[in-house]
Design an enzyme around this catalytic site. Structure first.
Site, short mmCIF file in Angstrom:
data_model
loop_
_atom_site.label_atom_id
_atom_site.label_comp_id
_atom_site.label_asym_id
_atom_site.label_seq_id
_atom_site.Cartn_x
_atom_site.Cartn_y
_atom_site.Cartn_z
CG ASP A 90 -2.28 0.69 0.83
OD1 ASP A 90 -2.34 1.92 1.04
OD2 ASP A 90 -3.24 0.04 0.37
CG ASP A 91 0.53 6.11 0.52
OD1 ASP A 91 1.56 6.28 -0.15
OD2 ASP A 91 -0.28 7.02 0.77
CE LYS A 166 -6.05 1.07 -1.66
NZ LYS A 166 -5.91 0.65 -0.24
CG ASP A 168 -6.17 6.18 -2.12
OD1 ASP A 168 -7.35 6.58 -2.20
OD2 ASP A 168 -5.64 5.84 -1.03
CB SER A 200 -10.15 5.18 -4.48
OG SER A 200 -9.29 4.20 -3.94
NE ARG A 225 -12.52 1.09 0.46
CZ ARG A 225 -11.62 1.84 1.09
NH1 ARG A 225 -10.34 1.73 0.84
NH2 ARG A 225 -12.01 2.68 2.02
CG ASP A 229 -9.39 4.42 4.17
OD1 ASP A 229 -9.89 4.22 3.05
OD2 ASP A 229 -8.31 5.03 4.34
#
Ligand SMILES: *[C@@H]1O[C@H](CO)[C@@H](O)[C@H](O)[C@H]1NC(C)=O
Ligand SMILES: *[C@@H]1O[C@H](CO)[C@@H](O)[C@H](O)[C@H]1NC(C)=O
Ligand SMILES: *[C@@H]1O[C@H](CO)[C@@H](O)[C@H](O)[C@H]1NC(C)=O
Length: 439
Positions: A90-91, A166, A168, A200, A225, A229
């Site tokens: 992830d980030d 992914k 965002d 997202s 999404r 979160d």
């Protein structure tokens, strides 16, 4: 229900009204051949966040070691054997600035071997690698976003043999997302490397008061999404369950093979959920046809939580071939019933996964009694009913049979009702065939 002066009622029997359910299907969708069932794997964010302090916390910082260790445990501890496949970063994997040639640079200390080496490591274990970026100027944690570099970033992901992206939506304008997210899908496609595309897009638009165009979203994304979160708490899990139930008419029809709603990670095995609540998250996520992305420390997870995550019967519900997202079909006085049509199908009759959920907090299990007919299970051939957590086989039940379950507070009882084919008729037909063959 308030307690009366005489004390609490210890066993509440709910009779459920007739429910008519229609599970609508949609036709247009992204066809890159990927995510035919909801993706399963491990994702760093909820558990490890943006911990970049490898000097003081080397075992828990976002680094290549963390992803290597989790990959190893996914194999040795049996997660891969039950279907978990993606190891997703992830980030916070990037340097704060791009290279002079515009390329993304993984953090030089924490990913010192480089992203291709980590990708090779994960692939050598038979697993797949996911990566995180952001449609805007920056990622949510302030690292460089893809805007202005979409082609070269997609190419870089393809060169690293990335299997899952992914994207965002921080530091971007929600009104730009219809164009931007769909453009990046085409760019990913143009690399020739198949990559699951996780968006997202709707959640940022919903927060900005824009009605998302789900026709477009499911045409360009493998998953997306819709809501907040997830955090490490039962309150967070409940808020997601409520959102998906309250908005199911808009949300559920968009799911299907290749394109899924993503209610966010599994937090099972962390600090916030009890054993009952963890079972509930897993059951409802499988009813929702949700991606099963664990975000937990696989080094220290307790065996009872591992067992939930490796429940093959519930995973099979999540991964059902029809890919029809389930729905909340009953909600009254803290008791909910969720239902999902699954295989096998007999004539026009589906089999079902049914989750009875107790949101009450009055401290004792609640009894729920309901006929199969009231759950929409109307095939006269009957259903083989089994409990997917406990070893209870109800054997063959018919539409008028009343089934009674005891549901623990913030817990769940999960059943599978498998429609029976009409065996007696089939035997008769075979016998007739046999005799006509003799004549
Ligand atoms: C992104 O950066 C560009 C260039 O600096 C700027 O014009 C734009 O407003 C920024 N977008 C957002 C959403 O902050
Ligand atoms: C690109 O899109 C085409 C058409 O939808 C699809 O057949 C193909 O599999 C996609 N390729 C990749 C690499 O995503
Ligand atoms: C939604 O997206 C689809 C497919 O891209 C498009 O045909 C349709 O016009 C869009 N609907 C609206 C209301 O913008």
């Amino acid at each position: 229900m308030k307690p009366s002066k005489g004390g609490y009622k210890s066993h509440l029997i709910y009779s459920v009204g007739i429910i008519i359910i229609t599970f609508l299907r949609q036709a247009v969708c992204l066809e890159n051949g990927l995510a035919r069932t909801p993706p399963m794997g491990w994702l760093s964010w909820e558990r490890f966040r943006c911990n970049t302090d490898c000097e003081n916390d080397p075992d828990n910082c976002v680094s290549e070691q963390l992803f290597q260790t989790m990959s190893d445990l996914m194999i040795t501890d049996g997660y891969a054997a039950v279907g978990y496949e993606y190891v997703n970063i992830d980030d916070c994997w990037l340097e704060k600035f791009r290279a002079p040639n515009g390329k993304l640079v993984p953090d030089r200390k924490r990913f010192s071997s480089g992203m291709k080496a980590l990708s090779d490591y994960i692939h050598s274990r038979g697993l797949k690698i996911g990566i995180y970026e952001d449609f805007g100027n920056f990622t949510c944690a302030g690292y460089p976003g893809i805007i202005g570099h979409q082609y070269s970033d997609a190419k870089q992901f393809a060169e690293w043999n990335v299997d899952y992206v992914k994207l965002d939506g921080c530091y971007s304008l929600p009104q730009d997302m219809d164009a931007g997210y769909s453009e990046f899908e085409r760019i990913l496609n143009s690399t020739g490397k198949p990559m699951i595309y996780s968006c997202s897009w709707p959640v940022y638009q919903i927060y900005a008061g824009i009605q998302p165009n789900f026709t477009a979203i499911r045409t360009h994304c493998n998953l997306w999404r819709n809501f907040d979160d997830i955090q490490d708490s039962w309150a967070s899990v409940e808020s997601i369950i409520d959102y998906y139930g309250n908005n199911q008419d808009i949300i559920a029809p968009n799911a299907g093979p290749g394109h899924w709603n993503d209610p966010d990670m599994l937090i099972i095995g962390n600090f916030g959920l009890s054993y009952e609540q963890a079972k509930t998250q897993f059951a409802i996520w499988s009813i929702l046809a949700a991606p099963l992305l664990m975000s937990v420390d696989l080094r220290t997870i307790r065996p009872e939580f591992k067992e939930i995550l490796q429940n093959r019967k519930i995973i099979a519900v999540d991964q059902d071939v029809f890919g029809i997202q389930g729905r909340r079909i009953y909600k009254h006085k803290g008791i909910e019933i969720w239902s999902r049509p699954i295989a096998p199908l007999y004539q026009t009759y589906y089999s079902y996964a049914i989750a009875f959920l107790n949101r009450r907090t009055d401290g004792t299990p609640s009894d729920v009694a309901v006929t199969l007919k009231e759950l929409g299970l109307i095939s006269n051939t009957g259903y083989r009913v089994e409990d997917l957590y406990e070893n209870v086989d109800y054997e063959i039940l018919y539409p008028t049979t009343k089934i009674k379950v005891k549901v623990n507070p913030s817990g769940v009882v999960m059943l599978k009702a498998e429609v029976q084919t009409n065996r007696i008729n089939q035997l008769l037909v075979k016998k007739l065939d046999f005799f006509s063959a003799l004549n």
